[in-house]
Design a protein around this motif. Sequence first.
Motif, short mmCIF file in Angstrom:
data_model
loop_
_atom_site.label_atom_id
_atom_site.label_comp_id
_atom_site.label_asym_id
_atom_site.label_seq_id
_atom_site.Cartn_x
_atom_site.Cartn_y
_atom_site.Cartn_z
N LEU A 207 0.82 -1.22 0.00
CA LEU A 207 0.00 0.00 0.00
C LEU A 207 0.86 1.27 0.00
O LEU A 207 0.33 2.38 0.01
N GLN A 208 2.17 1.12 -0.02
CA GLN A 208 3.08 2.27 0.04
C GLN A 208 3.43 2.78 -1.38
O GLN A 208 3.10 2.12 -2.37
N TYR A 209 4.06 3.94 -1.46
CA TYR A 209 4.66 4.38 -2.72
C TYR A 209 5.70 3.35 -3.16
O TYR A 209 6.26 2.62 -2.34
N LEU B 82 7.05 9.72 2.36
CA LEU B 82 6.19 8.56 2.53
C LEU B 82 5.30 8.69 3.76
O LEU B 82 5.76 9.06 4.83
N PRO B 83 4.01 8.34 3.61
CA PRO B 83 3.17 8.22 4.80
C PRO B 83 3.69 7.10 5.69
O PRO B 83 4.41 6.21 5.23
N ASN B 84 3.32 7.15 6.95
CA ASN B 84 3.69 6.08 7.88
C ASN B 84 2.80 4.86 7.62
O ASN B 84 1.58 4.97 7.68
N PRO B 85 3.41 3.70 7.34
CA PRO B 85 2.59 2.51 7.05
C PRO B 85 1.67 2.13 8.22
O PRO B 85 0.68 1.43 8.01
N PRO C 122 -1.00 5.37 -0.55
CA PRO C 122 -0.46 5.78 -1.85
C PRO C 122 -0.39 4.65 -2.88
O PRO C 122 -0.45 4.91 -4.08
N ASN D 29 7.83 9.30 8.74
CA ASN D 29 8.23 7.91 8.47
C ASN D 29 9.32 7.39 9.40
O ASN D 29 9.98 6.41 9.10
#
Lengths: 396, 396
Positions: free
Chosen positions: A63-65, B36-39, B239, B371
């Motif tokens: 689900l990440q970049y 990056l968003p935090n997973p 993302p 992140n």
Amino acid sequence: MSIVFAERMNNVKKSFIREILKVTENPEVISFAGGLPNPLSFPIKEIQEASQKVLSENGNDVLQYSTTEGYLPLRQYIAERYFKRFGLKIDADEILITNGSQQGLDLIGKVLLNKNDNILIERPGYLGAIQAFSIFEPVFNSVPLNEDGVDTNLLESSLDMHRPKLFYTVPNFQNPSGITYSAENRKTTANILKKYNTIIVEDDPYGELRFMGQDLPPIRSYLEDNSIMLGSFSKIVAPGMRLGWICAKGEIMEKLIIAKQSADLHSNYYSQRVVYQFLIDNDLDGHIKKIKQLYKGQRDCMVSMIERYFPKEVKSTKPEGGMFLWITLPEGVSSLNLFDLAAKENVAFVPGDPFYANEEHTNTLRLNYTNCDEKMIEEGIKRLAKVTREIIKGKC
Amino acid sequence: MSIVFAERMNNVKKSFIREILKVTENPEVISFAGGLPNPLSFPIKEIQEASQKVLSENGNDVLQYSTTEGYLPLRQYIAERYFKRFGLKIDADEILITNGSQQGLDLIGKVLLNKNDNILIERPGYLGAIQAFSIFEPVFNSVPLNEDGVDTNLLESSLDMHRPKLFYTVPNFQNPSGITYSAENRKTTANILKKYNTIIVEDDPYGELRFMGQDLPPIRSYLEDNSIMLGSFSKIVAPGMRLGWICAKGEIMEKLIIAKQSADLHSNYYSQRVVYQFLIDNDLDGHIKKIKQLYKGQRDCMVSMIERYFPKEVKSTKPEGGMFLWITLPEGVSSLNLFDLAAKENVAFVPGDPFYANEEHTNTLRLNYTNCDEKMIEEGIKRLAKVTREIIKGKC
């Protein structure tokens, strides 16, 4: 205020097919117009399993970049399949994952085409390519197709006269004509392109769907350096996953990656992971075999119904695979006029016009057979034969 | 043969950030570089459930080709959320689903920009926008940011002098600076843009992630006609689903749809259906609240560590939301040189250069705090403070 748009938008029309699809929204209409795979071919359960697996095992990652080039194991899988099918030695670095092969066309236009560059396409040619390249304002030249592929004499004279930057071709079960290049034709085409140092853009969305005869090697087998190949999972897995690829090397690939970065960073990573999981957990060849059986039945039905019901002066191709066949009406009979008559009889197709860069009121049309069952194919062809007879009689 | 590429590719560099990310592949490196968003914020279980549901109930549909504009209920959901949050009356027809908002930038450049058109961006500005627009060869002009938003005096003089076709802005927790436009600044900006009939491209990937203070209305609230808004699910869902949108009306939207058709037919339909199912089956506001709690802790930690460890002559923004803060070193200290020193200490960030269209060797840099956990933030800031002190001393 009136907005001044970019000049490049002046030449691009809204997709013809999408306009036609609006007509076909009426459920009474039997549609041979779209280019949709048969949903019976979708591996729904297997996609469900693949989705569960990647999310359970690697949710944080899928689900990440991700990277612009695409998921490496998926690119390796594609490269290996070229080797398995045709003995082509392709490195995973030569594969760029795209949003269907349509995005491949856009990226190729972006990195290669300056305004007024000459390019060469088949006549008739794939309308999605005409649309994608139009944005970059090239001059379209075209070369006709014979039953065994492109007319190689005219290919050579066109290359000589126009020195196009690229030649765009769909050598397997071409969209729209259903025509397939013979082995001999592929070789001759490659040699001519080599002579003129022309880049080939070889688009192959249907190549895996051959119902009869033998698979033939891509033109790239005979010409390595200036080759760009396009592929897609839309017809062998599912179009909703929007995954295709470009196969190219060296500086072309470098530029394509830069263009892809700025276009959307990378393709849907979740879908890439799901499709890859599907591919390694299932028997793709077995799955494709089932699709081919399904489509062969539909193709055979349409070919025989055309023979049974259509007037003799109408010509039709007999595709060995893919999703389309191509009808040529007698000279002077407009398929656009036929479309209007057919709509009243609740049957639809795509008139030839959007498959030509510079021609109108053509006497040709495209039929799709993958998205109707045999009963509908028979009924639809009957209706179409009736109005075709009428239009030929009246020559309207 | 050497290939002649399109001229538009001459100005576009490979994304700086992606090059930096290669440095940060070393697991020893503490990276504040990516965006990056935090997973921890990814709703993995909920996405699994949504995926199962749409495939079980509508597999034939969700795996098929779909419309260019995007899944209508998803577009309605987005339109309604604008109403719910800001009272903006937006029709679903004004929403076009894209592959993240990056594709929105590409499509906007495609339909609006001719070579040498003037455009205006913030200084510093979002590098993805600089990259996307570069392809269409505009002339970049920029206007500096103050603590409360764009410098409106310089905005007006720049509009007057350059008559740019568009002004690109990220008014909430800007990337890279973390700066947010005040209510007053938004109103003034809108009025100035109206006066010059300039199109605003208002990009808002982080707007939902406000940790402190009150949500502010988009600039579009004060200026309707020449507005293009961009949004994204990347920071509030995930993302990897690669879903964003453009909000625009009238002729702009018509042209954008045509450009989207030729770019990739439509965005990943399976993902659109999964995300929509996720949205209606779950409490999005509750989910966002959790993300904000997580990020606020990380932001607070980084702000206080900077206060504790950094030399006093280094300035830093204090963002009220989003994912980034912005460091200004003393005049003449190059953040590129600092990057090299920092890399040796195993800490990474993005030097300021790629956030300027026409400047090099800047004394600024971007830090991401979403992140890394708090322990890593403290350790990373300590390392960075150490080399910052060294570089200021040596003025290298």
